[in-house]
Design a protein around this motif. Structure first.
Motif, PDB file in Angstrom:
ATOM      1  N   SER A 247      31.839  57.027  49.780  1.00  0.00           N
ATOM      2  CA  SER A 247      32.613  56.880  48.682  1.00  0.00           C
ATOM      3  C   SER A 247      32.016  56.689  47.281  1.00  0.00           C
ATOM      4  N   PRO A 248      32.552  57.046  46.428  1.00  0.00           N
ATOM      5  CA  PRO A 248      31.788  56.949  45.000  1.00  0.00           C
ATOM      6  C   PRO A 248      31.169  55.559  44.741  1.00  0.00           C
TER       7      PRO A 248
ATOM      8  N   ARG B 149      31.927  64.337  44.903  1.00  0.00           N
ATOM      9  CA  ARG B 149      33.369  63.473  45.357  1.00  0.00           C
ATOM     10  C   ARG B 149      34.171  63.048  44.181  1.00  0.00           C
ATOM     11  N   LEU B 150      33.527  63.179  42.758  1.00  0.00           N
ATOM     12  CA  LEU B 150      34.643  62.834  41.772  1.00  0.00           C
ATOM     13  C   LEU B 150      35.182  64.033  41.144  1.00  0.00           C
TER      14      LEU B 150
ATOM     15  N   GLU C 235      36.243  50.563  47.657  1.00  0.00           N
ATOM     16  CA  GLU C 235      35.898  51.954  48.163  1.00  0.00           C
ATOM     17  C   GLU C 235      36.852  52.846  47.849  1.00  0.00           C
ATOM     18  N   GLU C 236      38.354  52.433  48.178  1.00  0.00           N
ATOM     19  CA  GLU C 236      39.568  53.278  48.015  1.00  0.00           C
ATOM     20  C   GLU C 236      39.644  53.590  46.470  1.00  0.00           C
TER      21      GLU C 236
ATOM     22  N   GLN D 212      37.561  56.089  44.744  1.00  0.00           N
ATOM     23  CA  GLN D 212      37.808  57.391  45.009  1.00  0.00           C
ATOM     24  C   GLN D 212      39.061  58.066  43.985  1.00  0.00           C
ATOM     25  N   HIS D 213      39.742  57.152  43.638  1.00  0.00           N
ATOM     26  CA  HIS D 213      41.035  57.507  42.655  1.00  0.00           C
ATOM     27  C   HIS D 213      41.016  56.766  41.259  1.00  0.00           C
TER      28      HIS D 213
END
Lengths: 116, 116, 116, 116
Positions: free
Chosen positions: C26-27, C81-82, D50-51, D54-55
């Motif tokens: 994950s970022p 990832r981003l 983490e989720e 990612q957004h």
């Protein structure tokens, strides 16, 4: 907790003096050592999720306690070299944060102050 | 220094609880916040030479004291969340370092332990 | 330098996929891994003076090159990832810095922008 | 991505030379600046899960891209000062990691190498 911050600071200064290491302990260098230790702390948590990070086994917890000790030690050393009272600075910062993050305005919201 | 680490830790916990911020204070997240603050500390020292880092003007020293306070605050918060006694860990680490870096072997030499 | 950033990024993604490690990437986690690696870089320089840091022996330089590779690898992974184009971002930042630090105003002076 | 790492490195060197900033760009100092920037990156992710990391919304993603640009810029500067080929080092590290983490042994498991 019987030992005080002052006792710890004195002990660390003596440790450095006995080894003739004070020559390396410039504030610049100590800030680097402090930061390097926080990197080692991160390493323990980087692949855990938040829930796992709250439930560590004993070996992991022991290793993390010693990394935190390293951070604490360099922080206390740096405070001594700069003649900064760490405890006073912490309470001063809490007073600042009380004003910056009023309860009614930030409750349940962790966005950074500058984003308000 | 009249206030103890325990008093500081209790005050910080109350600060977080009042704001409903404990949900964000997982050990993983606190390790990140701690590390982000050491980045801000480095920023103050990065373009100074070692000599300059020892002789700061009052404004700079005040700003650095507050950055160190942030580091200290997150370190104490993290210790509370993990039920780690920071002071005990520091003294335990000093005992380890005493064995790892015997005076007669490392005097005046700051190379890392693993390089011996 | 024959390989491009894109080829490197693809290779790193494949490395993670083969090991079923994308679930950890994950970022948030990658930012921690990146930061932990910079801690290891700092460790190499923390007790050197600036002059010594410019004249490293071959073993030290090799070790530092591999730490820098780790930082680079996590930076490229995070960009993937981003969906961020790292090279474009760098040139965009240079354009910003050109305006923020006009030559005639900052020549020979490394104080931070906000201090002007 | 039309620009190469070499072009970026040359541009950054010229930027520093025009401002007479090369005197501040010792490898030691650049490692600190690099690490300070990773602190700013962490700050963006520290309270996200983490989720969420990612957004990101567009503003946050743009801000993060510029922090990553800063890290990339200092990494490229440091490589130039130490005469290290960053791209070669990355591929060398991938080869090392291939041996250190064999697919069949580490699949789905992110524990650190030394823990095996």
């Amino acid at each position: 907790m019987s030992e005080s911050l002052q006792e710890l600071s004195d002990r660390l200064q003596r440790f450095a003096q006995e080894r003739d290491w004070e020559q390396f302990h410039s504030p610049k260098n100590l800030s680097m050592a402090l930061s390097a230790e926080t990197g080692e702390l991160l390493e323990h948590f980087q692949w855990l999720n938040e829930e796992q990070s709250q439930h560590l086994d004993d070996d992991k917890k022991e290793a993390i306690a010693l990394e935190m000790a390293d951070i604490f030690i360099y922080l206390v050393r740096l405070a001594e070299r700069l003649d900064i009272n760490l405890m006073d600075a912490a309470w001063q910062k809490i007073a600042i944060n009380e004003k910056r993050y009023p309860v009614e305005q930030v409750k349940g919201d962790a966005r950074r102050a500058e984003e308000y």
